[in-house]
Design a protein around this motif. Structure first.
Motif, PDB file in Angstrom:
ATOM      1  N   LEU A 143       9.817 -45.451 -46.710  1.00  0.00           N
ATOM      2  CA  LEU A 143       9.571 -44.042 -46.422  1.00  0.00           C
ATOM      3  C   LEU A 143       9.149 -43.374 -47.725  1.00  0.00           C
ATOM      4  O   LEU A 143       9.775 -43.575 -48.732  1.00  0.00           O
ATOM      5  CB  LEU A 143      10.823 -43.361 -45.873  1.00  0.00           C
ATOM      6  CG  LEU A 143      11.389 -43.950 -44.590  1.00  0.00           C
ATOM      7  CD1 LEU A 143      12.564 -44.855 -44.883  1.00  0.00           C
ATOM      8  CD2 LEU A 143      11.823 -42.859 -43.658  1.00  0.00           C
ATOM      9  N   GLU A 144       8.143 -42.583 -47.647  1.00  0.00           N
ATOM     10  CA  GLU A 144       7.545 -41.973 -48.836  1.00  0.00           C
ATOM     11  C   GLU A 144       6.989 -43.089 -49.738  1.00  0.00           C
ATOM     12  O   GLU A 144       7.256 -44.245 -49.540  1.00  0.00           O
ATOM     13  CB  GLU A 144       8.556 -41.121 -49.630  1.00  0.00           C
ATOM     14  CG  GLU A 144       9.116 -39.960 -48.852  1.00  0.00           C
ATOM     15  CD  GLU A 144       8.102 -38.885 -48.553  1.00  0.00           C
ATOM     16  OE1 GLU A 144       7.057 -38.848 -49.211  1.00  0.00           O
ATOM     17  OE2 GLU A 144       8.352 -38.081 -47.651  1.00  0.00           O
ATOM     18  N   ARG A 187      11.362 -39.282 -63.034  1.00  0.00           N
ATOM     19  CA  ARG A 187       9.930 -39.064 -62.828  1.00  0.00           C
ATOM     20  C   ARG A 187       9.634 -38.406 -61.494  1.00  0.00           C
ATOM     21  O   ARG A 187       8.471 -38.265 -61.104  1.00  0.00           O
ATOM     22  CB  ARG A 187       9.173 -40.392 -62.906  1.00  0.00           C
ATOM     23  CG  ARG A 187       9.289 -41.041 -64.268  1.00  0.00           C
ATOM     24  CD  ARG A 187       8.455 -42.293 -64.334  1.00  0.00           C
ATOM     25  NE  ARG A 187       9.004 -43.230 -65.293  1.00  0.00           N
ATOM     26  CZ  ARG A 187       8.622 -44.493 -65.404  1.00  0.00           C
ATOM     27  NH1 ARG A 187       7.693 -44.982 -64.611  1.00  0.00           N
ATOM     28  NH2 ARG A 187       9.177 -45.276 -66.297  1.00  0.00           N
ATOM     29  N   GLY A 188      10.705 -38.059 -60.763  1.00  0.00           N
ATOM     30  CA  GLY A 188      10.501 -37.355 -59.496  1.00  0.00           C
ATOM     31  C   GLY A 188       9.906 -38.211 -58.407  1.00  0.00           C
ATOM     32  O   GLY A 188       9.259 -37.707 -57.496  1.00  0.00           O
ATOM     33  N   CYS A 189      10.136 -39.493 -58.492  1.00  0.00           N
ATOM     34  CA  CYS A 189       9.590 -40.396 -57.468  1.00  0.00           C
ATOM     35  C   CYS A 189      10.456 -40.342 -56.215  1.00  0.00           C
ATOM     36  O   CYS A 189      11.661 -40.510 -56.254  1.00  0.00           O
ATOM     37  CB  CYS A 189       9.543 -41.820 -57.992  1.00  0.00           C
ATOM     38  SG  CYS A 189       8.844 -42.965 -56.793  1.00  0.00           S
ATOM     39  N   LEU A 190       9.828 -40.086 -55.087  1.00  0.00           N
ATOM     40  CA  LEU A 190      10.576 -39.875 -53.845  1.00  0.00           C
ATOM     41  C   LEU A 190      10.634 -41.112 -52.948  1.00  0.00           C
ATOM     42  O   LEU A 190      11.088 -41.036 -51.814  1.00  0.00           O
ATOM     43  CB  LEU A 190       9.940 -38.724 -53.061  1.00  0.00           C
ATOM     44  CG  LEU A 190       9.978 -37.376 -53.752  1.00  0.00           C
ATOM     45  CD1 LEU A 190       9.166 -36.364 -52.968  1.00  0.00           C
ATOM     46  CD2 LEU A 190      11.396 -36.891 -53.951  1.00  0.00           C
ATOM     47  N   ALA A 191      10.162 -42.214 -53.469  1.00  0.00           N
ATOM     48  CA  ALA A 191      10.123 -43.418 -52.651  1.00  0.00           C
ATOM     49  C   ALA A 191      11.516 -43.828 -52.187  1.00  0.00           C
ATOM     50  O   ALA A 191      12.485 -43.763 -52.933  1.00  0.00           O
ATOM     51  CB  ALA A 191       9.480 -44.548 -53.430  1.00  0.00           C
ATOM     52  N   LYS A 199      13.202 -30.044 -41.213  1.00  0.00           N
ATOM     53  CA  LYS A 199      13.102 -31.369 -40.644  1.00  0.00           C
ATOM     54  C   LYS A 199      12.393 -32.289 -41.626  1.00  0.00           C
ATOM     55  O   LYS A 199      11.417 -31.917 -42.243  1.00  0.00           O
ATOM     56  CB  LYS A 199      12.328 -31.326 -39.336  1.00  0.00           C
ATOM     57  CG  LYS A 199      12.549 -32.558 -38.486  1.00  0.00           C
ATOM     58  CD  LYS A 199      11.914 -32.364 -37.131  1.00  0.00           C
ATOM     59  CE  LYS A 199      12.163 -33.587 -36.270  1.00  0.00           C
ATOM     60  NZ  LYS A 199      11.599 -33.443 -34.941  1.00  0.00           N
ATOM     61  N   LYS A 200      12.886 -33.463 -41.746  1.00  0.00           N
ATOM     62  CA  LYS A 200      12.308 -34.392 -42.703  1.00  0.00           C
ATOM     63  C   LYS A 200      10.877 -34.720 -42.311  1.00  0.00           C
ATOM     64  O   LYS A 200      10.585 -35.073 -41.188  1.00  0.00           O
ATOM     65  CB  LYS A 200      13.141 -35.675 -42.739  1.00  0.00           C
ATOM     66  CG  LYS A 200      12.858 -36.460 -43.978  1.00  0.00           C
ATOM     67  CD  LYS A 200      13.751 -37.656 -44.061  1.00  0.00           C
ATOM     68  CE  LYS A 200      13.379 -38.448 -45.298  1.00  0.00           C
ATOM     69  NZ  LYS A 200      14.124 -39.664 -45.404  1.00  0.00           N
ATOM     70  N   THR A 201      10.011 -34.565 -43.279  1.00  0.00           N
ATOM     71  CA  THR A 201       8.599 -34.749 -42.971  1.00  0.00           C
ATOM     72  C   THR A 201       8.073 -36.105 -43.400  1.00  0.00           C
ATOM     73  O   THR A 201       6.903 -36.368 -43.269  1.00  0.00           O
ATOM     74  CB  THR A 201       7.766 -33.671 -43.676  1.00  0.00           C
ATOM     75  OG1 THR A 201       8.067 -33.740 -45.065  1.00  0.00           O
ATOM     76  CG2 THR A 201       8.064 -32.306 -43.146  1.00  0.00           C
ATOM     77  N   SER A 202       8.961 -36.934 -43.926  1.00  0.00           N
ATOM     78  CA  SER A 202       8.476 -38.213 -44.415  1.00  0.00           C
ATOM     79  C   SER A 202       7.883 -39.021 -43.281  1.00  0.00           C
ATOM     80  O   SER A 202       8.375 -39.009 -42.168  1.00  0.00           O
ATOM     81  CB  SER A 202       9.615 -38.995 -45.031  1.00  0.00           C
ATOM     82  OG  SER A 202      10.548 -39.281 -44.039  1.00  0.00           O
ATOM     83  N   GLU A 203       6.791 -39.670 -43.598  1.00  0.00           N
ATOM     84  CA  GLU A 203       6.153 -40.488 -42.584  1.00  0.00           C
ATOM     85  C   GLU A 203       6.908 -41.785 -42.498  1.00  0.00           C
ATOM     86  O   GLU A 203       6.978 -42.525 -43.448  1.00  0.00           O
ATOM     87  CB  GLU A 203       4.707 -40.785 -42.948  1.00  0.00           C
ATOM     88  CG  GLU A 203       3.909 -39.560 -43.250  1.00  0.00           C
ATOM     89  CD  GLU A 203       4.127 -39.066 -44.653  1.00  0.00           C
ATOM     90  OE1 GLU A 203       4.352 -39.901 -45.541  1.00  0.00           O
ATOM     91  OE2 GLU A 203       4.087 -37.861 -44.843  1.00  0.00           O
TER      92      GLU A 203
END
Length: 311
Positions: free
Chosen positions: A178-179, A155-159, A103-107
DNA sequence: GCCATTTGACCGCT
DNA sequence: AGCGGTCAAATGGC
């Protein structure tokens, strides 16, 4: 025809590149964990031979860094690996099921309102976004655009952000973040998960300047606590009689009451000017991540300059 | 030719 | 079954 074939080859190369990146990511995680193991061994040796000159604190810091880096890389890997090219369309019989429990955990954070920028449907919030999808939303007149940070793979940015034109006022956009951005390479900032951005017509030209300031003071920021960072920005903003962005630091490392007090002190002027409601801020505070981190606790101990050499 | 956007399909969740 | 989020081939712009 040849153009089409060459284009398809190009696309295949792009897909292969993605696969390579995943493999490299795995190797990096393994390397990171091996480093951590090595440091643990050295720490154990130190504990057995107290005469050793090597600093226990430095070793522990290294171990923590190693684990944190691994976790960051692995969480990124899980997200980016959801669907690989060969599992789709190429061979329909070989469909890969998504993991159900993942389940997506992003706030889910905030909705804020911005105004349309001339000649573009995008709001300039100072970050580089890449659109990856658009959806008609049930019950809404306008489609929702899905954007992710341009630096996701480099850069692995998840924004991620979602932008939807307001039904009520077509010149307004509702932006949901999100993120948070980790592309500045600053882990302290990367734990700042919640941010609200407001976009006003007259403030747009200030955005790049703020980012310039942020980059310049990166080294200083690294040694500041989040609260200090917020206050500094606030101060900067007040001087310029503007307000654009503020960040909610990670409550993992904060005293919750202190945090709320800070927000209460912080919000009255900003909220009235910007149009953000207190409810929104309260909701954001309530939504703050609560997952505890052993690492941050340990870090706190380290930050308190505990004398590890006494171990 | 490269890169960003578009858009239909896929997939998990409710 | 329908909805929302994401993927990735196709397309278009520079």
């Amino acid at each position: 025809m040849t153009k089409l074939i060459s284009h398809q080859i190009h696309q295949s190369f792009s897909n292969m590149k993605m696969k390579e990146e995943t493999l490299m990511e795995e190797k990096r995680v393994i390397k990171e964990l091996k480093q951590g193991r090595e440091l643990v061994n050295r720490l154990m040796n130190n504990l057995k031979n107290p005469s050793s000159k090597e600093s226990n604190m430095r070793l522990i810091s290294g171990i923590l860094r190693s684990y944190e880096n691994s976790i960051v890389m692995m969480s990124l890997d899980q997200k980016t690996r959801k669907r690989s090219p060969e599992t789709k369309r190429m061979d329909p019989s070989n469909k890969k099921k998504r993991r159900t429990s993942e389940k997506k955990t992003s706030e889910k954070v905030k909705v804020c309102v911005g105004r349309e920028q001339e000649g573009t449907s995008q709001l300039d919030d100072g970050f580089c976004w890449r659109k990856y999808g658009q959806k008609d939303i049930h019950g809404s007149k306008n489609p929702r655009g899905y954007y992710r940070c341009t630096h996701r793979f480099t850069r692995g940015c998840l924004a991620v952000k979602q932008v939807q034109k307001s039904d009520a006022d077509s010149s307004c956009y509702e932006v949901k973040y999100l993120e948070s951005h980790t592309c500045n390479g600053n882990f302290l900032l990367s734990t700042t998960k919640h941010s609200v951005s407001l976009f006003k017509e007259e403030e747009r030209n200030i955005v790049p300047k703020l980012h310039h300031v942020r980059e310049q003071s990166e080294d200083i920021i690294k040694h500041m606590k989040s609260e200090e960072l917020m206050l500094s920005l606030d101060d900067l903003e007040n001087k310029k009689k503007i307000f654009r962005t503020f960040s909610f630091s990670n409550p993992e490392t904060e005293n919750t009451t202190g945090w709320k007090n800070l927000m209460e002190n912080f919000s009255p002027t900003t909220t009235s000017e910007s149009g953000i409601t207190n409810e929104l801020i309260s909701a954001s505070v309530a939504n703050s991540p609560t997952d505890d981190s052993c690492f941050s606790s340990l870090k706190n101990i380290l930050d308190l300059s505990y004398d590890w050499s006494l171990m």
